[in-house]
Design an enzyme around this catalytic site. Structure first.
Site, PDB file in Angstrom:
ATOM      1  N   ASP A   1     -18.426  23.954  41.728  1.00  0.00           N
ATOM      2  CA  ASP A   1     -17.204  23.642  42.454  1.00  0.00           C
ATOM      3  C   ASP A   1     -17.447  22.573  43.527  1.00  0.00           C
ATOM      4  O   ASP A   1     -18.512  22.527  44.139  1.00  0.00           O
ATOM      5  CB  ASP A   1     -16.684  24.922  43.116  1.00  0.00           C
ATOM      6  CG  ASP A   1     -15.255  24.778  43.606  1.00  0.00           C
ATOM      7  OD1 ASP A   1     -14.580  23.811  43.209  1.00  0.00           O
ATOM      8  OD2 ASP A   1     -14.815  25.636  44.392  1.00  0.00           O
TER       9      ASP A   1
ATOM     10  N   TRP B   1     -15.818  16.185  46.906  1.00  0.00           N
ATOM     11  CA  TRP B   1     -16.937  15.292  47.239  1.00  0.00           C
ATOM     12  C   TRP B   1     -16.535  13.841  46.942  1.00  0.00           C
ATOM     13  O   TRP B   1     -16.820  12.936  47.729  1.00  0.00           O
ATOM     14  CB  TRP B   1     -18.171  15.668  46.429  1.00  0.00           C
ATOM     15  CG  TRP B   1     -19.408  14.912  46.800  1.00  0.00           C
ATOM     16  CD1 TRP B   1     -20.399  15.304  47.662  1.00  0.00           C
ATOM     17  CD2 TRP B   1     -19.820  13.624  46.299  1.00  0.00           C
ATOM     18  NE1 TRP B   1     -21.382  14.360  47.749  1.00  0.00           N
ATOM     19  CE2 TRP B   1     -21.051  13.301  46.920  1.00  0.00           C
ATOM     20  CE3 TRP B   1     -19.273  12.716  45.404  1.00  0.00           C
ATOM     21  CZ2 TRP B   1     -21.745  12.113  46.661  1.00  0.00           C
ATOM     22  CZ3 TRP B   1     -19.941  11.523  45.151  1.00  0.00           C
ATOM     23  CH2 TRP B   1     -21.167  11.241  45.771  1.00  0.00           C
TER      24      TRP B   1
ATOM     25  N   HIS C   1     -16.853  13.848  40.004  1.00  0.00           N
ATOM     26  CA  HIS C   1     -17.261  14.451  38.731  1.00  0.00           C
ATOM     27  C   HIS C   1     -18.485  13.729  38.156  1.00  0.00           C
ATOM     28  O   HIS C   1     -19.399  14.352  37.606  1.00  0.00           O
ATOM     29  CB  HIS C   1     -16.109  14.405  37.733  1.00  0.00           C
ATOM     30  CG  HIS C   1     -14.926  15.223  38.150  1.00  0.00           C
ATOM     31  ND1 HIS C   1     -15.019  16.553  38.481  1.00  0.00           N
ATOM     32  CD2 HIS C   1     -13.610  14.887  38.303  1.00  0.00           C
ATOM     33  CE1 HIS C   1     -13.831  17.022  38.808  1.00  0.00           C
ATOM     34  NE2 HIS C   1     -12.953  16.028  38.709  1.00  0.00           N
TER      35      HIS C   1
ATOM     36  N   SER D   1     -12.163  25.125  32.683  1.00  0.00           N
ATOM     37  CA  SER D   1     -11.501  26.412  32.480  1.00  0.00           C
ATOM     38  C   SER D   1     -10.157  26.241  31.781  1.00  0.00           C
ATOM     39  O   SER D   1      -9.613  25.137  31.688  1.00  0.00           O
ATOM     40  CB  SER D   1     -11.288  27.112  33.827  1.00  0.00           C
ATOM     41  OG  SER D   1     -10.235  26.492  34.553  1.00  0.00           O
TER      42      SER D   1
ATOM     43  N   LEU E   1     -34.723  26.621  26.354  1.00  0.00           N
ATOM     44  CA  LEU E   1     -33.607  26.934  27.241  1.00  0.00           C
ATOM     45  C   LEU E   1     -32.308  26.877  26.445  1.00  0.00           C
ATOM     46  O   LEU E   1     -32.098  25.944  25.673  1.00  0.00           O
ATOM     47  CB  LEU E   1     -33.539  25.921  28.398  1.00  0.00           C
ATOM     48  CG  LEU E   1     -32.280  25.911  29.266  1.00  0.00           C
ATOM     49  CD1 LEU E   1     -32.138  27.221  30.033  1.00  0.00           C
ATOM     50  CD2 LEU E   1     -32.292  24.725  30.238  1.00  0.00           C
TER      51      LEU E   1
END
Length: 224
Positions: free
Chosen positions: A12, A17, A29, A57, A122
């Site tokens: 977030d 920013w 972004h 989302s 990972l």
């Protein structure tokens, strides 16, 4: 010392920013993506097996169309330029959420998953067009359709994270203290760390500080 296999992150603060430093949410972004790359390197270094990133989302569709298009083009460019490198690092990509983007992006997401499917250093879960309430509702529908008994174990089998252990840690940057419809079932006993820093300002040192603190926590899981 607490074992650590899975960290989830709500990234977030990118837009704020960008407005603060570049007078553009989109620039935020873009800067946030650089933080993602730094954190991925730290995960590989620390040999943590699972990372889930809340990228987009189901509620994010309400944002301005121009910003949505930029976010999705940023993702598209990232996968196009970085997927071979991620594959060489033995990193697996897994998409959770509903893939109802453009044909080009959907194809790229499917390709990225397939190309990296056998990797094991990972696993990165990218939560795209993801909403936890929808995920849980769909899990119940699948249980009902298959006539399985409704219990915790069976429900977990129908979640999109079924092959991933529940997170031990959730990090949310941006000085906001809420879950925002993210992994509501999976976070039942997760240790939550809310950070004041906006995501582009979040560093490897911040992450390591959280890990150090986590390892000292006594995790009771309802016991004394």
């Amino acid at each position: 010392m607490n074992p650590l296999n899975h960290v989830a992150i709500i990234m977030d603060g990118n837009g704020r920013w960008g407005l603060k430093h570049k007078s553009s949410r989109n620039e935020g972004h873009k800067a946030g993506l650089k933080t993602v790359e730094k954190i991925i390197k730290e995960f590989v270094k620390q040999k943590i097996k699972h990372l889930t990133l809340y990228v987009f989302s189901t509620e994010n569709w309400s944002r301005p169309k121009q910003e949505i298009n930029y976010l999705l083009s940023l993702l598209e460019n990232f996968l196009t330029s970085k997927i071979n490198d991620l594959d060489k690092q033995n990193i697996k990509l897994n998409i959770i959420g509903k893939k109802n983007f453009s044909k080009k992006l959907n194809k790229l997401l499917n390709f990225s998953e397939k190309k990296t499917s056998k990797n094991s250093i990972l696993q990165i879960n990218l939560a795209l067009n993801y909403g936890s309430k929808t995920e849980i509702i769909n899990a119940f529908k699948k249980i009902s359709k298959n006539k399985d008994r409704i219990n915790e174990d069976n429900l977990a089998k129908y979640l999109q994270t079924k092959n991933t252990p529940d997170p031990e840690i959730l990090i949310r940057t941006g000085n906001t203290q809420r879950l925002s419809n993210f992994l509501l079932w999976q976070l039942a006993y997760t240790e939550i760390f809310f950070e004041k820093k906006l995501w582009p300002d979040f560093s490897e040192k911040d992450y390591l500080r959280i890990i150090k603190k986590f390892k000292k926590i006594k995790r009771n899981f309802g016991n004394i």
